[in-house]
Design an enzyme around this catalytic site. Structure first.
Site, PDB file in Angstrom:
ATOM      1  N   LYS A   1     -26.801  65.845  85.674  1.00  0.00           N
ATOM      2  CA  LYS A   1     -28.145  65.673  85.128  1.00  0.00           C
ATOM      3  C   LYS A   1     -28.305  64.332  84.402  1.00  0.00           C
ATOM      4  O   LYS A   1     -29.409  63.861  84.199  1.00  0.00           O
ATOM      5  CB  LYS A   1     -28.488  66.842  84.234  1.00  0.00           C
ATOM      6  CG  LYS A   1     -28.513  68.126  85.069  1.00  0.00           C
ATOM      7  CD  LYS A   1     -29.087  69.291  84.378  1.00  0.00           C
ATOM      8  CE  LYS A   1     -29.331  70.449  85.323  1.00  0.00           C
ATOM      9  NZ  LYS A   1     -28.090  71.109  85.760  1.00  0.00           N
TER      10      LYS A   1
HETATM   11  C1  PLP Z   1     -28.081  71.971  86.820  1.00  0.00           C
HETATM   12  C2  PLP Z   1     -26.797  72.153  87.513  1.00  0.00           C
HETATM   13  C3  PLP Z   1     -26.749  72.640  88.829  1.00  0.00           C
HETATM   14  C4  PLP Z   1     -27.983  73.074  89.569  1.00  0.00           C
HETATM   15  O1  PLP Z   1     -28.899  72.019  89.804  1.00  0.00           O
HETATM   16  P1  PLP Z   1     -30.424  72.359  90.130  1.00  0.00           P
HETATM   17  O2  PLP Z   1     -31.096  71.052  90.206  1.00  0.00           O
HETATM   18  O3  PLP Z   1     -30.900  73.195  88.984  1.00  0.00           O
HETATM   19  O4  PLP Z   1     -30.423  73.124  91.399  1.00  0.00           O
HETATM   20  C5  PLP Z   1     -25.524  72.718  89.439  1.00  0.00           C
HETATM   21  N1  PLP Z   1     -24.381  72.385  88.796  1.00  0.00           N
HETATM   22  C6  PLP Z   1     -24.390  71.927  87.533  1.00  0.00           C
HETATM   23  C7  PLP Z   1     -23.097  71.592  86.877  1.00  0.00           C
HETATM   24  C8  PLP Z   1     -25.589  71.784  86.853  1.00  0.00           C
HETATM   25  O5  PLP Z   1     -25.598  71.316  85.601  1.00  0.00           O
END
Ligand code: PLP
Length: 485
Positions: free
Chosen positions: A106
């Site tokens: 993120k």
């Molecule tokens: C947020 C997250 C996901 C999922 O991503 P999305 O965009 O919500 O589908 C997968 N793995 C990790 C480690 C995350 O932080």
């Protein structure tokens, strides 16, 4: 470039306004009227910064100074100079998205969003403070807090499910410094927190609740197009790495397996494909919360099921916000159709799409899920066979990739998106490697480092001993008061 809600196209706003607003007033998500013409081959020529600049300029043309914004967002923040490097684990290429300031994928978007938001705000001549409201399943919260800490003209409020995030994730959030940050646990699960945030947005949509407040609201969740757009870049980057390594020729299709929760990351892959990148199948990988697996296999979305707590908490989600954008795209931009499905999801807890749409969907997406046990088995196997250490979310991506290859025989190159550092989930990873658990999460990080020789990311090691600043726990009903105070 004009954007409108996935639920109605009567109101149009430009791309800068879409980033500032986050969520449309009718509860829908912003989409461009049409996707821009895009020279995907030219995009592959540049370095990661140039790729990001091209993609963001194409999708958010009303935000000026994009090269400078990209530079300010990423310079010095990632431990890898190309931001999102690739590695090989056997025949599979791993796209490592966790080298940013909080060790989760993120960061790629949440380093960029503050730049986009503050520049968009200035471009629109807005002087009111923007308050970012965010629900997190663990990783968005810290990445957003880090991204927005002490950014002038912006404040941020993060809600996480009490007991629903890993100990490391909690420590990352409750120790957050900065004069513009609020963090609070909510009694309930992630869906409760996310629904609570959406309700606050809806309650404030007509402006009355906010009339006497010194701020307006926006979102750092992937419902914000300014959060989604920066994620498109790394699909191009992975493709470019495969070209440079001689694993593919220009134009060859590449499959991507994506650990999925809110459907943001994988939707960015679909947008990369719509911009021209030769993406083959997009594999939607889930954990025991397999609502998306069922949907992609049967066309029925049914959130009425128990939420399981798993070792991949960032995917413990039953209401996947960004699926709404996919429904919009799959229906050819039929906003009335999307609004109808979302109303059914709200009132009945489920909806079904027509057979022809399901067929179209299944031409682009394939889905599978794995149990905690299978995820741990994958972690152990990758470590013993390829000397590659991965986290439990990434393991779900590997499991789905293997299942897809076994079932279809498709031999196209496969990229698995690695979404977090294994050190964010040291207990689960240690157990997967057959180690006894002792001590707290910091002892477990040390034990994992001793066992594998892989270094602990500095941002995580440095959490130890930091004072807890945000220890509140509230009920769902108290969220609005906390957020708007
Ligand atoms: C947020 C997250 C996901 C999922 O991503 P999305 O965009 O919500 O589908 C997968 N793995 C990790 C480690 C995350 O932080």
């Amino acid at each position: 470039m004009l954007y409108h809600s996935t639920r109605s196209n009567s109101v149009k706003i430009d791309s800068a306004q879409a980033v500032v607003q986050g969520l449309a007033p009718d509860g829908g998500l912003y989409m461009p009227d049409s996707l821009p013409a895009f020279d995907w081959q030219a995009c592959l020529q540049g370095d990661t910064y140039e790729m990001a600049t091209r993609i963001l300029s194409a999708l958010l043309p009303d935000i000026p100074d994009m090269p400078q914004l990209v530079k300010a967002a990423y310079t010095g923040k990632f431990t890898a100079p190309d931001l999102t490097p690739t590695a090989q684990a056997g025949d599979i290429t791993v796209l490592e998205l966790f080298h940013g300031p909080t060790s989760a994928f993120k960061d790629v978007a949440l380093c960029m969003l503050p730049q986009l938001l503050t520049r968009a705000k200035a471009a629109k001549g807005m002087d009111k403070e923007i308050r970012i409201l965010t629900a997190t399943s663990g990783d968005t919260g810290k990445a957003a807090l880090a991204g927005f800490q002490d950014v002038p003209g912006v404040s941020i409020c993060v809600f996480y499910p009490d007991g629903g995030v890993s100990k490391v994730q909690r420590a990352q959030m409750v120790t957050q410094e900065g004069n513009n940050v609020k963090v609070c646990a909510v009694r309930g699960n992630f869906d409760d927190a996310q629904t609570g945030v959406k309700k606050i947005f809806n309650a404030c949509a007509d402006g009355k609740l906010l009339a006497d407040k010194p701020f307006t609201l926006s979102s750092a969740n992937s419902i914000n197009i300014g959060r989604l757009a920066p994620q498109i870049t790394y699909y191009f980057k992975a493709y470019r790495d495969l070209l440079d390594d001689g694993r593919i020729a220009l134009g060859d299709k590449v499959n991507f397996s994506v650990p999925t929760g809110n459907f943001g990351d994988i939707l960015a892959g679909y947008l990369a494909k719509l911009l021209g990148l030769p993406v083959g199948m997009l594999i939607c990988a889930s954990n025991a919360n397999n609502v998306l697996t069922d949907f992609i296999r049967t066309g029925v979305y049914d959130r009425l099921r128990p939420l399981h707590k798993t070792i991949s908490p960032s995917m413990d989600i039953l209401v996947s916000s960004n699926l709404e954008r996919l429904l919009y795209l799959m229906s050819g931009g039929d906003t009335a159709f999307v609004a109808g499905l979302m109303a059914q999801l709200d009132s009945k807890g489920s909806y079904a799409i027509p057979a022809d749409m399901l067929q179209k969907l299944r031409g682009e997406f394939w889905a599978d899920y794995c149990s905690d046990e299978s995820a741990k088995a994958v972690i152990a196997k990758l470590w013993s066979e390829a000397h590659y250490l991965c986290d439990p979310h990434t393991a779900a991506g590997f499991a789905a990739a293997y299942a897809y290859q076994a079932e279809t025989g498709d031999k196209s190159p496969m990229v698995v998106l690695s979404t977090a550092s294994p050190y964010k989930f040291p207990a689960a990873v240690l157990e997967a490697l057959g180690q006894e658990l002792t001590g707290d999460e910091f002892d477990q990080m040390e034990a994992l480092a001793a066992k594998t020789g892989c270094p602990i990311p500095k941002n995580l090691a440095n959490l130890q001993g930091k004072p807890e600043r945000h220890t509140g726990v509230i009920d769902k009903a108290e969220m609005a008061a906390f957020a708007l105070a």
